[in-house]
Design a protein around this motif. Structure first.
Motif, PDB file in Angstrom:
ATOM      1  N   TYR A  35      48.744  27.429  38.458  1.00 33.89           N
ATOM      2  CA  TYR A  35      48.490  28.508  37.600  1.00 33.89           C
ATOM      3  C   TYR A  35      47.597  29.845  37.688  1.00 33.89           C
ATOM      4  O   TYR A  35      48.331  31.067  37.909  1.00 33.89           O
ATOM      5  CB  TYR A  35      48.596  28.293  35.971  1.00 33.89           C
ATOM      6  N   THR A  36      46.271  29.570  37.601  1.00 34.91           N
ATOM      7  CA  THR A  36      45.278  30.457  37.437  1.00 34.91           C
ATOM      8  C   THR A  36      45.657  30.931  39.279  1.00 34.91           C
ATOM      9  O   THR A  36      44.913  32.354  39.444  1.00 34.91           O
ATOM     10  CB  THR A  36      44.026  29.713  37.400  1.00 34.91           C
ATOM     11  N   PRO A  37      45.400  30.186  40.052  1.00 33.60           N
ATOM     12  CA  PRO A  37      45.212  31.304  41.311  1.00 33.60           C
ATOM     13  C   PRO A  37      46.522  32.067  41.830  1.00 33.60           C
ATOM     14  O   PRO A  37      46.371  32.832  42.495  1.00 33.60           O
ATOM     15  CB  PRO A  37      45.636  30.003  42.850  1.00 33.60           C
ATOM     16  N   SER A  38      47.472  32.003  40.979  1.00 35.39           N
ATOM     17  CA  SER A  38      48.638  32.901  41.060  1.00 35.39           C
ATOM     18  C   SER A  38      48.646  34.050  40.472  1.00 35.39           C
ATOM     19  O   SER A  38      49.194  34.852  40.790  1.00 35.39           O
ATOM     20  CB  SER A  38      50.112  32.668  40.736  1.00 35.39           C
ATOM     21  N   VAL A  39      47.637  34.062  39.271  1.00 37.71           N
ATOM     22  CA  VAL A  39      47.629  35.324  38.441  1.00 37.71           C
ATOM     23  C   VAL A  39      45.487  36.025  38.449  1.00 37.71           C
ATOM     24  O   VAL A  39      45.455  36.846  38.172  1.00 37.71           O
ATOM     25  CB  VAL A  39      47.959  35.231  36.832  1.00 37.71           C
ATOM     26  N   ARG A  40      45.490  35.510  40.093  1.00 35.43           N
ATOM     27  CA  ARG A  40      43.920  35.984  39.740  1.00 35.43           C
ATOM     28  C   ARG A  40      43.592  36.636  40.610  1.00 35.43           C
ATOM     29  O   ARG A  40      42.766  38.063  40.301  1.00 35.43           O
ATOM     30  CB  ARG A  40      43.113  34.671  40.641  1.00 35.43           C
ATOM     31  N   MET A  41      44.419  37.416  41.409  1.00 37.45           N
ATOM     32  CA  MET A  41      44.439  38.975  41.868  1.00 37.45           C
ATOM     33  C   MET A  41      45.554  39.450  40.319  1.00 37.45           C
ATOM     34  O   MET A  41      44.611  40.745  41.108  1.00 37.45           O
ATOM     35  CB  MET A  41      45.700  39.231  42.874  1.00 37.45           C
ATOM     36  N   LEU A  42      44.879  39.922  39.533  1.00 38.36           N
ATOM     37  CA  LEU A  42      45.737  39.749  38.502  1.00 38.36           C
ATOM     38  C   LEU A  42      43.782  40.236  37.842  1.00 38.36           C
ATOM     39  O   LEU A  42      44.723  41.867  37.100  1.00 38.36           O
ATOM     40  CB  LEU A  42      47.136  40.381  37.247  1.00 38.36           C
ATOM     41  N   PHE A  43      42.864  40.258  37.600  1.00 32.16           N
ATOM     42  CA  PHE A  43      42.494  40.214  36.770  1.00 32.16           C
ATOM     43  C   PHE A  43      41.244  41.556  37.786  1.00 32.16           C
ATOM     44  O   PHE A  43      41.530  41.359  39.216  1.00 32.16           O
ATOM     45  CB  PHE A  43      41.395  39.031  36.915  1.00 32.16           C
TER      46      PHE A  43
END
Length: 65
Positions: A35-43
Motif C-alpha cells: 500500500y505505501t508505495p502507491s500513496v508515497r507520491m501523495l506525500f
C-alpha cells in the motif's frame, strides 16, 4: 509433577509450530507492504538541506574561468 512436564512439552511444541508458520509467512511475502508505495507520491517531499551555499557560488566562478 508429571502434568507440569506434559504442559511444558506441549507449550514448546505449539511455540515451535507458530514460529515455523511465522517464518513461512514472512518468506512467502505475507507481510510485504503493497500500500505505501502507491500513496508515497501523495506525500510532500522532505526539504533537502543545502550543504554550503557558498560552495555553489565557488564552483560557478571556477567554471567561468
Amino acid at each position: 509433577m508429571s502434568v507440569i512436564y506434559l504442559l511444558i512439552t506441549i507449550s514448546i511444541i505449539v511455540a515451535v509450530v507458530f514460529l515455523i508458520a511465522f517464518i513461512k509467512a514472512v518468506k512467502s511475502g505475507q507481510y510485504d507492504d503493497d500500500y505505501t508505495p502507491s500513496v508515497r507520491m501523495l506525500f510532500d517531499d522532505e526539504v533537502v538541506k543545502k550543504e554550503n551555499p557558498n560552495k555553489l557560488i565557488q564552483t560557478e566562478k571556477q567554471k567561468s574561468i
